[in-house]
Each structure stands twice: as structure tokens, then as C-alpha cells.
Motif scaffolding. Structure first.
Motif, mmCIF file in Angstrom:
data_model
loop_
_atom_site.group_PDB
_atom_site.id
_atom_site.type_symbol
_atom_site.label_atom_id
_atom_site.label_comp_id
_atom_site.label_asym_id
_atom_site.label_seq_id
_atom_site.Cartn_x
_atom_site.Cartn_y
_atom_site.Cartn_z
ATOM 1 N N VAL A 207 0.826 -1.319 -0.095
ATOM 2 C CA VAL A 207 -0.079 0.028 -0.085
ATOM 3 C C VAL A 207 0.881 1.122 -0.020
ATOM 4 C CG1 VAL A 207 -2.127 -1.012 1.512
ATOM 5 C CG2 VAL A 207 -0.470 -0.009 2.592
ATOM 6 N N PHE A 208 0.161 2.439 -0.352
ATOM 7 C CA PHE A 208 0.835 3.744 -0.366
ATOM 8 C C PHE A 208 0.032 4.550 0.506
ATOM 9 C CE2 PHE A 208 2.998 2.419 -4.384
ATOM 10 C CZ PHE A 208 4.241 2.848 -4.330
ATOM 11 N N ASP A 209 0.548 5.613 0.952
ATOM 12 C CA ASP A 209 -0.109 6.613 1.784
ATOM 13 C C ASP A 209 -0.107 7.834 0.771
ATOM 14 O OD1 ASP A 209 2.043 8.215 2.390
ATOM 15 O OD2 ASP A 209 2.181 7.546 4.317
ATOM 16 N N ARG A 210 -0.913 8.772 1.164
ATOM 17 C CA ARG A 210 -1.111 9.785 0.402
ATOM 18 C C ARG A 210 -0.037 10.884 0.434
ATOM 19 N NH1 ARG A 210 -6.339 10.575 -0.856
ATOM 20 N NH2 ARG A 210 -8.006 9.207 -0.158
ATOM 21 N N ASN A 211 1.067 10.724 1.035
ATOM 22 C CA ASN A 211 2.210 11.470 1.444
ATOM 23 C C ASN A 211 3.369 10.807 0.355
ATOM 24 O OD1 ASN A 211 1.185 13.272 3.456
ATOM 25 N ND2 ASN A 211 1.435 11.659 4.531
ATOM 26 N N GLY A 212 3.053 9.413 -0.171
ATOM 27 C CA GLY A 212 3.987 8.971 -1.136
ATOM 28 C C GLY A 212 4.824 7.916 -0.802
ATOM 29 N N TYR A 213 4.634 7.710 0.700
ATOM 30 C CA TYR A 213 5.249 6.718 1.487
ATOM 31 C C TYR A 213 4.841 5.254 1.208
ATOM 32 C CZ TYR A 213 8.154 10.112 3.516
ATOM 33 O OH TYR A 213 8.857 11.091 3.891
ATOM 34 N N ARG A 214 5.504 4.061 1.243
ATOM 35 C CA ARG A 214 4.776 2.730 0.735
ATOM 36 C C ARG A 214 5.253 2.028 2.129
ATOM 37 N NH1 ARG A 214 9.428 -0.114 -0.939
ATOM 38 N NH2 ARG A 214 8.386 -1.407 -2.094
ATOM 39 N N LEU A 215 4.380 0.840 1.864
ATOM 40 C CA LEU A 215 4.823 -0.161 2.875
ATOM 41 C C LEU A 215 4.986 -1.242 2.021
ATOM 42 C CD1 LEU A 215 4.447 -1.254 5.832
ATOM 43 C CD2 LEU A 215 2.195 -2.050 5.299
ATOM 44 N N GLY A 216 6.227 -1.750 1.872
ATOM 45 C CA GLY A 216 6.583 -2.800 0.967
ATOM 46 C C GLY A 216 6.585 -4.016 1.531
ATOM 47 N N TYR A 217 7.426 -4.729 1.080
ATOM 48 C CA TYR A 217 7.276 -6.346 1.526
ATOM 49 C C TYR A 217 8.321 -6.750 2.648
ATOM 50 C CZ TYR A 217 4.116 -7.319 -2.355
ATOM 51 O OH TYR A 217 3.035 -7.208 -3.099
ATOM 52 N N GLY A 218 9.259 -5.482 2.885
ATOM 53 C CA GLY A 218 10.122 -5.794 4.127
ATOM 54 C C GLY A 218 11.449 -6.238 4.050
ATOM 55 N N LYS A 219 11.697 -6.283 2.567
ATOM 56 C CA LYS A 219 13.092 -6.937 2.264
ATOM 57 C C LYS A 219 14.099 -5.566 2.032
ATOM 58 C CE LYS A 219 11.799 -11.182 2.226
ATOM 59 N NZ LYS A 219 12.424 -12.040 3.278
ATOM 60 N N GLY A 220 13.741 -4.601 1.745
ATOM 61 C CA GLY A 220 14.208 -3.268 1.609
ATOM 62 C C GLY A 220 14.998 -3.300 0.147
ATOM 63 N N TYR A 221 14.687 -3.852 -0.574
ATOM 64 C CA TYR A 221 15.271 -4.070 -2.026
ATOM 65 C C TYR A 221 14.985 -2.550 -2.774
ATOM 66 C CZ TYR A 221 15.586 -8.990 -1.717
ATOM 67 O OH TYR A 221 15.738 -10.336 -1.381
ATOM 68 N N TYR A 222 13.703 -1.944 -2.626
ATOM 69 C CA TYR A 222 13.511 -0.765 -3.367
ATOM 70 C C TYR A 222 14.181 0.465 -2.430
ATOM 71 C CZ TYR A 222 10.980 -2.272 -7.416
ATOM 72 O OH TYR A 222 10.680 -3.001 -8.562
ATOM 73 N N ASP A 223 14.194 0.131 -1.197
ATOM 74 C CA ASP A 223 14.660 1.526 -0.294
ATOM 75 C C ASP A 223 16.117 1.546 -0.483
ATOM 76 O OD1 ASP A 223 12.430 1.589 1.039
ATOM 77 O OD2 ASP A 223 12.621 0.172 2.488
#
Length: 188
Positions: free
Chosen positions: A119-135
Motif C-alpha cells: 500500500v501507499f499513503d497520500r504522502n507518497g510513502y509505501r509499505l513494501g514487503y519488508g526486504k528493503g530492495y527498493y529502499d
């Protein structure tokens, strides 16, 4: 806390009807294809949707011969970008997700990152799958613009964030386009 939220939102996403997901995906792709950041981008890093994620296969197949498309491949616990020139370049890989068969890593600059998320929030932050690849990828700052794709029904007011989290510049749902970074307002 994030682990419980991941489960909750994956369950919510899984309960969305297939007809809603298909219809929403088509509207999301229509919106992204009209946006100037997409039209101007030559090199696009895009996720390959799996399970109940937004199915990017349609967008990839449509643009694969018109833009340079790169997709992720996980090797040695690291996400690499690999250009594909055909849908047949993909096979089931890490986590059962379609990944490139070859390992010709691309390390250059990307014009546009089309970002997955639970999911994303309205501020553009994401809750990803927790592996940190995109971070980890975002921390390299080797791209110009990032767009998050979200089903409107799953868009949140806020999600928990950490210091290293980086917001996407734009979020596109089937109902709206949220400009997080005003630099990318299509009226500019």
C-alpha cells in the motif's frame, strides 16, 4: 507493527474482486500513459506484478518496443535492474515472481521508476514487503522520477515510516493522480 500491517493489507488486496483489479489496472495504465513524465521517459524501471498486485504485464507488453524497459531480478539478496526486450525474456524466479532469464545488470541512470508496494499513503510513502530492495535502490539516487501505482481502495492516509524511507514523486490510482513532488505537476 509493519509485519501485522503487511498481512492486513495483503489480505485486503486479496479480497478485492478480480473485475475491480482488472478495471482499476486499465484506468491506472491509461492515466500513466497520458502523464508527461511517462511520455518523456526513455529508460523505465518497472516491476512485474504478481499475485493480486497491479498487473503491469499489459503496460510492459505495450511499451517494450517503444521504451527501454528494465525489471528487477534478485540475486545474492540484491535487486538488480535488467533490460528486457520481450516478455519471453522472463521466467519464474525469486519468490515465484517473473524475472529476466539473463543477468546483464544495468547500473546507469533511470528516467522513471514505477514502484510496487503493498500500500501507499497520500504522502507518497509505501509499505513494501519488508526486504528493503527498493529502499536500497532509492538511496542510490540513480533515477529522476518515481511513480507509485495503487488501487484507490487501498490508498492510506499514512503508513509507518522509518528514517531511510523515501516517498515516491507521484501516485496514480484508478481515481486520481496525487502529485507528491510539485516539480512533477503535469501543468508545469
Amino acid at each position: 507493527m509493519k509485519k501485522e500491517l503487511r498481512k492486513k493489507f495483503i489480505t485486503e488486496r486479496n479480497t478485492l474482486s478480480e473485475s475491480y483489479r482488472d478495471s482499476a489496472s486499465k484506468k491506472i495504465f491509461e492515466a500513466i500513459e497520458k502523464h508527461k513524465v511517462f511520455l518523456q521517459a526513455k529508460k523505465i524501471f518497472i516491476f512485474v506484478g504478481f499475485d493480486t498486485e497491479i498487473q503491469t504485464e499489459i503496460l510492459i507488453k505495450k511499451w517494450i518496443n517503444k521504451k527501454e524497459l528494465f525489471v528487477p531480478k534478485i540475486e545474492n539478496n540484491t535487486m538488480h535492474l535488467i533490460q528486457i526486450t520481450s516478455w519471453e525474456d522472463l521466467e519464474r524466479g525469486h519468490f515465484g515472481i517473473l524475472e529476466p532469464k539473463h543477468s546483464n545488470y544495468y547500473t546507469g541512470k533511470i528516467d522513471l521508476v514505477i514502484t510496487p508496494s503493498i500500500v501507499f499513503d497520500r504522502n507518497g510513502y509505501r509499505l513494501g514487503y519488508g526486504k528493503g530492495y527498493y529502499d536500497k535502490y532509492f538511496s542510490l539516487n540513480n533515477y529522476d522520477i518515481s511513480i507509485g501505482l495503487s488501487y484507490d481502495k487501498l490508498l492510506q492516509e499514512t503508513v509507518p515510516i522509518d528514517n531511510h524511507d523515501k516517498a515516491v514523486d507521484i501516485i496514480i490510482t484508478e481515481e486520481k493522480t496525487l502529485i507528491i513532488n510539485e516539480e512533477y505537476n503535469s501543468n508545469n
